[in-house]
Scaffold this motif. Structure first.
Motif, PDB file in Angstrom:
ATOM      1  N   ALA A  60     103.389 -31.003   6.130  1.00  0.00           N
ATOM      2  CA  ALA A  60     104.842 -31.169   6.286  1.00  0.00           C
ATOM      3  C   ALA A  60     105.493 -31.424   4.937  1.00  0.00           C
ATOM      4  O   ALA A  60     104.885 -32.034   4.041  1.00  0.00           O
ATOM      5  N   GLN A  61     106.708 -30.951   4.777  1.00  0.00           N
ATOM      6  CA  GLN A  61     107.498 -31.225   3.579  1.00  0.00           C
ATOM      7  C   GLN A  61     108.093 -32.622   3.685  1.00  0.00           C
ATOM      8  O   GLN A  61     108.402 -33.103   4.767  1.00  0.00           O
ATOM      9  N   CYS A  62     108.243 -33.283   2.543  1.00  0.00           N
ATOM     10  CA  CYS A  62     108.895 -34.591   2.530  1.00  0.00           C
ATOM     11  C   CYS A  62     109.491 -34.834   1.142  1.00  0.00           C
ATOM     12  O   CYS A  62     109.224 -34.078   0.204  1.00  0.00           O
ATOM     13  N   ASP A  63     110.285 -35.902   1.003  1.00  0.00           N
ATOM     14  CA  ASP A  63     110.824 -36.241  -0.302  1.00  0.00           C
ATOM     15  C   ASP A  63     110.090 -37.459  -0.866  1.00  0.00           C
ATOM     16  O   ASP A  63     109.246 -38.063  -0.202  1.00  0.00           O
ATOM     17  N   GLU A  64     110.418 -37.802  -2.100  1.00  0.00           N
ATOM     18  CA  GLU A  64     109.739 -38.920  -2.759  1.00  0.00           C
ATOM     19  C   GLU A  64     109.983 -40.234  -2.014  1.00  0.00           C
ATOM     20  O   GLU A  64     109.109 -41.095  -1.932  1.00  0.00           O
ATOM     21  N   GLU A  65     111.173 -40.376  -1.460  1.00  0.00           N
ATOM     22  CA  GLU A  65     111.516 -41.607  -0.754  1.00  0.00           C
ATOM     23  C   GLU A  65     110.615 -41.822   0.448  1.00  0.00           C
ATOM     24  O   GLU A  65     110.229 -42.958   0.763  1.00  0.00           O
ATOM     25  N   PHE A  66     110.264 -40.726   1.138  1.00  0.00           N
ATOM     26  CA  PHE A  66     109.377 -40.837   2.294  1.00  0.00           C
ATOM     27  C   PHE A  66     108.035 -41.437   1.884  1.00  0.00           C
ATOM     28  O   PHE A  66     107.478 -42.303   2.575  1.00  0.00           O
ATOM     29  N   LEU A  67     107.491 -40.966   0.751  1.00  0.00           N
ATOM     30  CA  LEU A  67     106.216 -41.490   0.274  1.00  0.00           C
ATOM     31  C   LEU A  67     106.320 -42.983  -0.015  1.00  0.00           C
ATOM     32  O   LEU A  67     105.441 -43.768   0.377  1.00  0.00           O
ATOM     33  N   GLU A  68     107.381 -43.375  -0.684  1.00  0.00           N
ATOM     34  CA  GLU A  68     107.553 -44.786  -1.039  1.00  0.00           C
ATOM     35  C   GLU A  68     107.713 -45.652   0.205  1.00  0.00           C
ATOM     36  O   GLU A  68     107.087 -46.717   0.329  1.00  0.00           O
ATOM     37  N   THR A  69     108.546 -45.202   1.137  1.00  0.00           N
ATOM     38  CA  THR A  69     108.800 -45.970   2.357  1.00  0.00           C
ATOM     39  C   THR A  69     107.536 -46.199   3.174  1.00  0.00           C
ATOM     40  O   THR A  69     107.339 -47.262   3.767  1.00  0.00           O
ATOM     41  N   ASN A  70     106.663 -45.189   3.174  1.00  0.00           N
ATOM     42  CA  ASN A  70     105.461 -45.267   4.001  1.00  0.00           C
ATOM     43  C   ASN A  70     104.204 -45.663   3.228  1.00  0.00           C
ATOM     44  O   ASN A  70     103.094 -45.597   3.764  1.00  0.00           O
ATOM     45  N   ALA A 109      89.050 -34.829  13.631  1.00  0.00           N
ATOM     46  CA  ALA A 109      89.614 -35.260  12.352  1.00  0.00           C
ATOM     47  C   ALA A 109      90.887 -34.498  12.036  1.00  0.00           C
ATOM     48  O   ALA A 109      91.062 -33.341  12.426  1.00  0.00           O
ATOM     49  N   ARG A 110      91.768 -35.167  11.300  1.00  0.00           N
ATOM     50  CA  ARG A 110      92.988 -34.506  10.843  1.00  0.00           C
ATOM     51  C   ARG A 110      93.388 -35.043   9.471  1.00  0.00           C
ATOM     52  O   ARG A 110      93.127 -36.213   9.147  1.00  0.00           O
ATOM     53  N   SER A 111      93.965 -34.173   8.661  1.00  0.00           N
ATOM     54  CA  SER A 111      94.475 -34.568   7.347  1.00  0.00           C
ATOM     55  C   SER A 111      95.963 -34.281   7.320  1.00  0.00           C
ATOM     56  O   SER A 111      96.384 -33.126   7.414  1.00  0.00           O
ATOM     57  N   MET A 112      96.742 -35.346   7.238  1.00  0.00           N
ATOM     58  CA  MET A 112      98.194 -35.200   7.167  1.00  0.00           C
ATOM     59  C   MET A 112      98.588 -35.054   5.705  1.00  0.00           C
ATOM     60  O   MET A 112      98.372 -35.955   4.890  1.00  0.00           O
ATOM     61  N   ILE A 113      99.121 -33.890   5.383  1.00  0.00           N
ATOM     62  CA  ILE A 113      99.416 -33.529   3.997  1.00  0.00           C
ATOM     63  C   ILE A 113     100.928 -33.485   3.796  1.00  0.00           C
ATOM     64  O   ILE A 113     101.623 -32.672   4.412  1.00  0.00           O
ATOM     65  N   PHE A 114     101.418 -34.366   2.946  1.00  0.00           N
ATOM     66  CA  PHE A 114     102.848 -34.450   2.675  1.00  0.00           C
ATOM     67  C   PHE A 114     103.135 -33.761   1.349  1.00  0.00           C
ATOM     68  O   PHE A 114     102.598 -34.152   0.307  1.00  0.00           O
ATOM     69  N   THR A 129      93.773 -38.746   5.313  1.00  0.00           N
ATOM     70  CA  THR A 129      92.757 -38.121   6.153  1.00  0.00           C
ATOM     71  C   THR A 129      92.071 -39.116   7.082  1.00  0.00           C
ATOM     72  O   THR A 129      91.592 -40.161   6.647  1.00  0.00           O
ATOM     73  N   TYR A 130      92.045 -38.748   8.364  1.00  0.00           N
ATOM     74  CA  TYR A 130      91.319 -39.504   9.381  1.00  0.00           C
ATOM     75  C   TYR A 130      90.102 -38.666   9.765  1.00  0.00           C
ATOM     76  O   TYR A 130      90.230 -37.561  10.285  1.00  0.00           O
ATOM     77  N   LEU A 131      88.895 -39.160   9.502  1.00  0.00           N
ATOM     78  CA  LEU A 131      87.693 -38.356   9.672  1.00  0.00           C
ATOM     79  C   LEU A 131      87.243 -38.199  11.123  1.00  0.00           C
ATOM     80  O   LEU A 131      86.607 -37.206  11.471  1.00  0.00           O
TER      81      LEU A 131
END
Length: 365
Positions: free
Chosen positions: A18-28, A113-118, A129-131
């Motif tokens: 999924a696409q995201c902005d820098e703020e999303f990374l910081e918030t989470n 397993a899934r890898s959520m890629i921002f 990544t959740y194995l």
């Protein structure tokens, strides 16, 4: 007995991009550019906060298998999923790409397993990544006919974390060598090397692994040196063939006293470097096992190729394809560079184009 070009063993992971902005990374609290292992609770939280996403089968070795199949090679895969929705997605995708995947899924927990890629606007990917079911891969999942029938077995260093997976890999390697086949691995990342340095060196020096794929950071970590040349001199002694990527500097391949220096050239647009080494590996093995000679390799352009983000993996996959088809190493390198150059110009780690057709148009097959 089945006859495969490359058998890949790795973590069966569904990539959720999924696409995201820098703020999303910081918030989470997401570390930009890093690959973080997370637990079930964290996985559910981040998934609930993601924007529109693309779901596709991923995982380093799985991407390699898909690359081999896209070139027209015969690929097989060992990896563990659960009998849930994501497990069905993974199995469907890898089968649709022409890969033999018959590992019996888990019934119940843990989930696939899934890898959520921002992905931020600058193209940097931050992976969480959740194995899950990956860690349940074990010796009982080794299919002897595939292990003995594949020209080259390829496994990812990431899979060295779960103890039972180590048993599965060693068992597969014994079956492969007993049948006169070869075994290869990718070091995966520097942190993985830090955890298993002695074990990785033992795999190489004992002859359990014949071919090693790595990037410059990983081999320097492996030999605990800041000198690339020193690390290259060491790995030359410890394995039969080593293919080492160097980001925008291209790559170096060594075999005995031979050295092939590959120059990198520019691509039109760098979009996503995820998994480039997987396809490099696929092309390498696909040509190598057909017995071609070592020659100077010309690289397809990979401008700003960042190995720590996984680009080195897809670069390796293209090389593996050529290797198992008996191409000389120049052609193997060209196939690897072609695959890597194509995959990093798209979102997602698996090629959307038919790699065989692209290679034919480029005069490589």
């Amino acid at each position: 007995m089945p006859d495969y070009d490359v058998l890949c063993i790795g973590n069966a992971i569904v990539d959720i991009i999924a696409q995201c902005d820098e703020e999303f990374l910081e918030t989470n609290g997401i570390i930009k550019g890093a690959m973080n292992l997370i637990d079930t609770q964290r996985a559910e939280l981040l998934y609930s906060r993601m924007g529109p996403a693309i779901e596709a089968s991923g995982g380093s070795a799985g991407n390699t298998a898909a690359g081999v199949a896209s070139f027209g090679g015969r690929a097989a895969f060992f990896g563990k999923v659960s009998n849930d929705a994501l497990g069905e997605i993974y199995a469907h995708d890898i089968h649709a790409q022409g890969v033999a995947f018959d590992t019996i899924p888990l019934k119940g927990e843990p989930p696939t397993a899934r890898s959520m890629i921002f992905v931020t606007p600058d193209g940097e990917r931050s992976m969480n990544t959740y194995l899950g079911a990956c860690v349940e891969l074990g010796p009982e999942d080794v299919e002897a006919d595939k292990a003995s029938g594949a020209k080259v077995t390829y496994f990812e260093g990431y899979l060295w974390d779960p103890p039972r997976a180590k048993e599965a890999i060693r068992q597969t390697a014994k079956l492969a060598h007993a049948a006169g086949r070869e075994v290869s691995m990718t070091l995966s990342d520097s942190f993985c090397v830090d955890r298993y340095r002695d074990e990785f060196l033992e795999l190489m020096r004992s002859g359990t692994v014949d071919i090693v794929f790595a990037n410059s950071h990983e081999i320097k970590s492996l030999y605990q040196t800041s000198s690339f040349d020193e690390a290259l001199a060491q790995i030359r002694k410890d394995c039969r063939i080593a293919a080492v990527t160097r980001s925008e500097k291209g790559s170096v391949i060594v075999r005995g006293d031979e050295t092939v220096v590959i120059k990198a050239t520019a691509i039109k647009e760098l979009v996503d470097t995820t998994g480039a080494g997987d396809l490099y590996a696929a092309g390498f093995l696909h040509g190598y096992t057909q017995g071609r000679d070592l020659q100077t390799i010309k690289a397809t352009a990979i401008k700003e190729l960042v190995d720590t983000t996984g680009a080195g993996d897809l670069y390796a996959a293209g090389f593996l394809h050529g290797y198992t088809q008996g191409r000389d190493l120049q052609t193997c390198g060209d196939l690897g560079s072609l695959a890597a150059g194509l995959v990093i110009q798209q979102i997602g780690p698996r090629p959307r184009q038919n790699l065989r057709r692209e290679a034919e148009q480029a005069g490589l097959l």
